[in-house]
Scaffold this motif. Structure first.
Motif, short mmCIF file in Angstrom:
data_model
loop_
_atom_site.label_atom_id
_atom_site.label_comp_id
_atom_site.label_asym_id
_atom_site.label_seq_id
_atom_site.Cartn_x
_atom_site.Cartn_y
_atom_site.Cartn_z
N LYS A 18 -5.06 -27.17 9.68
CA LYS A 18 -4.41 -26.37 8.40
C LYS A 18 -3.94 -25.65 8.72
O LYS A 18 -2.80 -24.59 7.83
N VAL A 19 -3.84 -24.37 9.66
CA VAL A 19 -3.14 -22.96 9.84
C VAL A 19 -1.82 -23.65 10.54
O VAL A 19 -0.76 -22.93 10.45
N ILE A 20 -1.47 -24.78 10.95
CA ILE A 20 0.11 -24.90 11.40
C ILE A 20 0.57 -25.09 10.76
O ILE A 20 1.31 -25.38 10.24
N GLY A 21 0.18 -26.28 10.14
CA GLY A 21 0.81 -26.81 8.61
C GLY A 21 1.12 -26.16 8.03
O GLY A 21 2.04 -25.33 7.28
N LEU A 71 4.31 -30.58 16.05
CA LEU A 71 5.67 -30.19 15.49
C LEU A 71 6.46 -31.17 15.08
O LEU A 71 7.28 -30.99 15.04
N ASP A 72 6.42 -32.55 16.25
CA ASP A 72 7.46 -33.42 16.29
C ASP A 72 8.16 -34.14 14.44
O ASP A 72 8.83 -34.67 14.07
N LEU A 73 7.01 -33.57 13.55
CA LEU A 73 7.04 -33.41 11.98
C LEU A 73 7.54 -33.04 11.90
O LEU A 73 8.20 -32.76 10.30
N THR A 74 8.39 -31.49 12.66
CA THR A 74 9.53 -30.65 11.42
C THR A 74 9.96 -30.61 12.06
O THR A 74 11.10 -31.22 13.47
N ALA A 75 11.82 -31.56 11.23
CA ALA A 75 13.23 -31.55 11.71
C ALA A 75 13.87 -30.28 11.30
O ALA A 75 13.19 -29.71 10.61
N ASN A 76 14.70 -30.25 11.64
CA ASN A 76 16.21 -28.98 12.28
C ASN A 76 15.39 -27.59 11.63
O ASN A 76 16.00 -26.59 10.77
N MET A 77 14.66 -27.88 12.36
CA MET A 77 14.55 -26.17 12.94
C MET A 77 14.19 -25.76 13.69
O MET A 77 14.91 -26.68 15.03
N LYS A 78 14.74 -24.68 14.49
CA LYS A 78 14.63 -23.99 15.56
C LYS A 78 13.72 -23.30 16.47
O LYS A 78 13.85 -22.49 17.39
N PHE A 79 12.00 -23.21 15.66
CA PHE A 79 11.96 -21.69 15.84
C PHE A 79 10.66 -22.31 17.25
O PHE A 79 10.68 -23.71 18.02
N THR A 80 10.61 -21.88 17.94
CA THR A 80 9.57 -21.29 18.91
C THR A 80 7.88 -21.18 18.75
O THR A 80 7.81 -20.06 16.93
N LEU A 81 7.29 -21.74 18.68
CA LEU A 81 5.45 -21.37 18.04
C LEU A 81 4.79 -21.10 19.44
O LEU A 81 3.93 -21.93 20.24
N ALA A 82 3.83 -20.42 18.80
CA ALA A 82 2.81 -19.89 20.62
C ALA A 82 1.41 -19.21 19.67
O ALA A 82 1.51 -19.29 18.56
N MET A 83 0.25 -20.37 20.23
CA MET A 83 -0.95 -19.97 20.13
C MET A 83 -1.10 -18.65 20.82
O MET A 83 -1.65 -18.64 22.14
N ASP A 90 -11.39 -40.14 8.29
CA ASP A 90 -12.38 -39.59 9.26
C ASP A 90 -11.61 -38.25 10.32
O ASP A 90 -12.91 -37.68 11.25
N ASP A 91 -10.82 -38.71 11.06
CA ASP A 91 -10.08 -38.24 12.64
C ASP A 91 -9.29 -36.38 11.49
O ASP A 91 -9.13 -36.37 11.75
N PRO A 92 -10.55 -35.72 12.30
CA PRO A 92 -9.44 -33.91 11.32
C PRO A 92 -8.38 -34.12 12.56
O PRO A 92 -7.48 -32.87 12.25
N GLU A 93 -8.38 -34.67 13.83
CA GLU A 93 -6.85 -33.93 13.98
C GLU A 93 -6.29 -34.76 14.21
O GLU A 93 -4.64 -34.75 14.54
N GLN A 94 -5.87 -35.98 12.75
CA GLN A 94 -4.85 -36.49 13.07
C GLN A 94 -3.50 -35.70 12.19
O GLN A 94 -3.89 -35.28 11.47
N PRO A 95 -2.45 -35.48 12.74
CA PRO A 95 -1.81 -34.71 12.10
C PRO A 95 -0.84 -36.09 10.79
O PRO A 95 -1.02 -37.25 11.02
N ILE A 96 -0.79 -35.42 9.58
CA ILE A 96 -0.52 -36.27 7.45
C ILE A 96 0.82 -36.12 8.37
O ILE A 96 1.63 -35.41 8.66
#
Length: 389
Positions: free
Chosen positions: A95-98, A179-191, A262-268
């Motif tokens: 949810k936070v990443i989304g 992140l594979d689900l995001t297109a046309n963007m050049k961002f850097t993401l860090a945790m 059922d799997d909470p880690e599965q990207p939607i």
């Protein structure tokens, strides 16, 4: 495991520091305020040298996707978004990443004037406030160059996105799928983990930022045609949306909003104006994915696991097929192994008007199928992807 850090004064006396957790003396809001007032405490320059110098613009900046916790900008006009969150569980991670990706997508539709307006609202100051705030710290900044830099950053989605908070745990493979689900963007993401410590008598507080994960490059993923597969290209292909695709789009939006796996880690999946949607699987969305589809030519709906035709994808397909009997027993649907296309597929014919988007049985079939495929194939692909062989 963490050792106990300690402070040493001029007389060589030591004082241990004790780690605090959220709701034990500090909150997300408190952490947000500390990071806003002390931007140099976050290792932006280590993540990307182009972000070594940043200036705080505002907190809780309003957008169509919700308020952004902290917004910074560099003297060159690069935008930084920071979310301070508690990392409670895998579902919270998704949810936070989304959420932060939604902020980035929203900002990509903005002009410089939009940013100026929202920063002005939050600060209560008038004028070209983003530029004025930067100029106070970097007097040699040219206004026209700064405005052009911000405009370009917004247009290209060239941002730094940071999730900062305590309790963060990184899972690189899972991050790649999101992140594979995001297109046309050049961002850097860090945790960035921001562990908080205090002395025993609580007169001193110590915040320790530590980068857990950062992206190097975001691969652009494009979806094309009525019955298609994800392919990697340099530019996104824009297709006109016909009335049939509009119906698909409305269906997928409602379906995905209601979907519970059922799997909470599965990207939607992203809801597309197409007859299909894709759910990324390990090791990446360009190697393995699940497709839900409408196929008008055969009056058919279905679900399949697809492995790419790459060497890795073919190897994973054959490794899975070695376990075909167990997989067949585990899935509640009859499946077919399509060796030519490296697919495992289940499908059903649909009678009546096309497309069957108003039929509740369609949603039930899709939700049951994707949930079963995720439960069956995701853990197997994770194990196979991690295997040294």
């Amino acid at each position: 495991m963490r050792a106990v850090p300690f402070l040493i004064d001029a007389n060589s006396n030591t004082r241990p520091l004790f780690r605090l957790a959220f709701n034990e003396g500090f909150t997300e809001q408190w952490l947000q305020e500390q990071l806003f007032k002390n931007p140099s405490s976050l290792p932006f320059g280590e993540i990307n040298p182009g972000y070594r110098d940043v200036v705080p613009l505002c907190m809780e900046m309003g957008t169509g996707a919700g308020p952004i916790d902290i917004v910074y900008v560099t003297p060159q006009g690069k935008v930084v978004i920071v979310e301070t969150k508690l990392w409670r569980n895998p579902e919270a991670r998704r949810k936070v990443i989304g959420q932060i990706l939604d902020y980035a997508k929203e900002l990509q539709t903005w002009s410089y004037s939009d940013l100026q307006r929202e920063v002005t609202r939050r600060t209560g100051e008038k004028g070209n406030i983003p530029y004025e705030l930067v100029k106070r710290h970097f007097p040699n900044t040219e206004e026209s160059e700064f405005v052009d830099g911000v405009s370009n950053s917004l247009k290209q989605g060239d941002f730094m996105l940071v999730i900062a908070g305590d309790g963060i745990r990184s899972d690189t493979q899972a991050m790649v799928q999101y992140l594979d689900l995001t297109a046309n963007m050049k961002f850097t993401l860090a945790m960035i983990e921001t562990a908080v410590y205090q002395t025993e008598d609580r007169d001193l507080t110590f915040i320790q930022p530590r980068t857990l994960f950062q992206t190097k490059e975001i691969q652009r993923t494009v979806y094309i045609s009525d019955f298609s597969e994800p392919t990697t290209q340099q530019e996104q292909i824009q297709d006109e949306i016909n009335p049939l695709f509009e119906q698909y789009h409305e269906f997928w939006k409602e379906f995905i909003d209601q979907l519970r796996l059922d799997d909470p880690e599965q990207p939607i999946a992203n809801p597309l104006a197409r007859g299909n949607v894709f759910f990324s699987l390990p090791p990446s969305s360009t190697t393995a994915w699940i497709t839900l589809y409408f196929l008008k030519a055969a009056s058919e709906i279905g679900c399949f696991l697809r492995l790419s035709s790459s060497e890795e994808g073919v190897a994973l397909y054959h490794a899975l097929k070695e376990d075909a009997e167990a997989i067949g027993n585990e899935l509640p649907y009859a499946i077919e192994w399509d060796d030519k296309n490296c697919r495992v597929i289940t499908h059903k014919r649909v009678q009546g008007e096309w497309p069957p988007v108003r039929d509740q049985n369609t949603k039930s079939y899709f939700s049951g199928a994707v949930n079963a495929f995720v439960n069956t194939f995701r853990p197997r692909l994770e194990r196979l992807s991690e295997s040294p062989d």
